[in-house]
Design an enzyme around this catalytic site. Sequence first.
Site, PDB file in Angstrom:
ATOM      1  N   LYS A   1     -18.168 -40.504 -27.040  1.00 49.98           N
ATOM      2  CA  LYS A   1     -18.721 -39.991 -25.771  1.00 49.98           C
ATOM      3  C   LYS A   1     -19.708 -40.990 -25.180  1.00 49.98           C
ATOM      4  CE  LYS A   1     -17.992 -35.194 -27.163  1.00 49.98           C
ATOM      5  NZ  LYS A   1     -18.492 -33.924 -27.675  1.00 49.98           N
TER       6      LYS A   1
ATOM      7  N   GLN B   1     -24.092 -31.459 -29.755  1.00 48.75           N
ATOM      8  CA  GLN B   1     -22.814 -31.457 -30.481  1.00 48.75           C
ATOM      9  C   GLN B   1     -22.746 -30.285 -31.455  1.00 48.75           C
ATOM     10  OE1 GLN B   1     -20.298 -33.446 -29.745  1.00 48.75           O
ATOM     11  NE2 GLN B   1     -18.935 -32.812 -31.374  1.00 48.75           N
TER      12      GLN B   1
ATOM     13  N   ASP C   1     -21.077 -29.088 -20.904  1.00 52.20           N
ATOM     14  CA  ASP C   1     -20.047 -28.507 -21.775  1.00 52.20           C
ATOM     15  C   ASP C   1     -19.480 -27.218 -21.176  1.00 52.20           C
ATOM     16  OD1 ASP C   1     -19.448 -29.912 -24.164  1.00 52.20           O
ATOM     17  OD2 ASP C   1     -21.376 -29.354 -25.052  1.00 52.20           O
TER      18      ASP C   1
HETATM   19  N1  GUN Z   1     -17.683 -29.809 -30.960  1.00 54.82           N
HETATM   20  C1  GUN Z   1     -16.334 -29.866 -30.816  1.00 54.82           C
HETATM   21  N2  GUN Z   1     -15.995 -29.955 -29.513  1.00 54.82           N
HETATM   22  C2  GUN Z   1     -17.147 -29.947 -28.817  1.00 54.82           C
HETATM   23  C3  GUN Z   1     -17.443 -30.015 -27.427  1.00 54.82           C
HETATM   24  O1  GUN Z   1     -16.565 -30.094 -26.558  1.00 54.82           O
HETATM   25  N3  GUN Z   1     -18.774 -29.982 -27.113  1.00 54.82           N
HETATM   26  C4  GUN Z   1     -19.754 -29.885 -28.049  1.00 54.82           C
HETATM   27  N4  GUN Z   1     -21.008 -29.844 -27.624  1.00 54.82           N
HETATM   28  N5  GUN Z   1     -19.504 -29.809 -29.343  1.00 54.82           N
HETATM   29  C5  GUN Z   1     -18.213 -29.847 -29.715  1.00 54.82           C
END
Ligand code: GUN
Length: 281
Positions: A53, A97, A120
């Site tokens: 990311k 995350q 998100d």
């Molecule tokens: N863990 C797995 N997928 C995601 C996501 O799209 N966002 C976040 N914040 N954590 C995750």
Amino acid sequence: MSAKIIDGNQLSKQVRTEVAKRAAALNVQGRQPGLAVILVGDSQASQVYVRNKIKACEENGIHSVFEKYDVSMTEAELLARVHALNHDSKIHGILVQLPLPAHIDSHKVIEAIAAEKDVDGFHISNAGLLMTGQPLFRPCTPYGVMKMLDSIDYPVRGAHAVVVGASNIVGKPQAMLLLQAGATVTICNSKTRDLGHHTRDADILVVATGKRNIVTGDMIKPGAVVIDVGMNRDDAGKLCGDVDYAGACDVASWVTPVPGGVGPMTITMLLVNTLEAAERN
Ligand code: GUN
């Protein structure tokens, strides 16, 4: 039938080029989009996701801040960091995350993120806006899946979409987006009896369970579009999805590979959401 591939890397490249252009335009005005990513603990998988990311931000003109904390971080400490970022004018998107360590209430943390920085789309008010058809941020993975269907001009309206998996991150928001695009939607979960009975009736099949080979070729309707959100390892340690890929290729009209399918699109849509947060600001 030999299915065609929806190439998530290629589609990502196109979308990211557009993101980079718009980010550069904001940068000229001194309004560079900014994303803060918080990781608590040392899950190897989460570290890889987060690194990808951050890298994608750097490559596309989005300012990024990465905060990595020890697994011993308390909930109060994490909430204090989120509050500080809520008030940081250089930060337009905040991503914590998931999963978080068990001693931290992830719902509480997500609700602490300012809704207008919740790139998100997990905040309860953003989930509500999505449900009522006025989304502020679409959760990145389901948003990426919709973009993939768009890229093949798939007529979603009137189609039967079956979503396997009912998580807050993928399954539920995916079902909402498909419903709003005019599909008839069935949501299956880990307790669904005779899963194949449902999947065999799907024109669009989205599989997001985290279980390798939960969907095999005989469970797919000939000509269906199969979107594999899974990210697993096979016995040889190679990345694979939730769908038996070779089996799906024999039956479906379109499939997404793993890797190189939904994964890159999730990150791409995070960039899009961050850009849009900055543009609104
Ligand atoms: N863990 C797995 N997928 C995601 C996501 O799209 N966002 C976040 N914040 N954590 C995750």
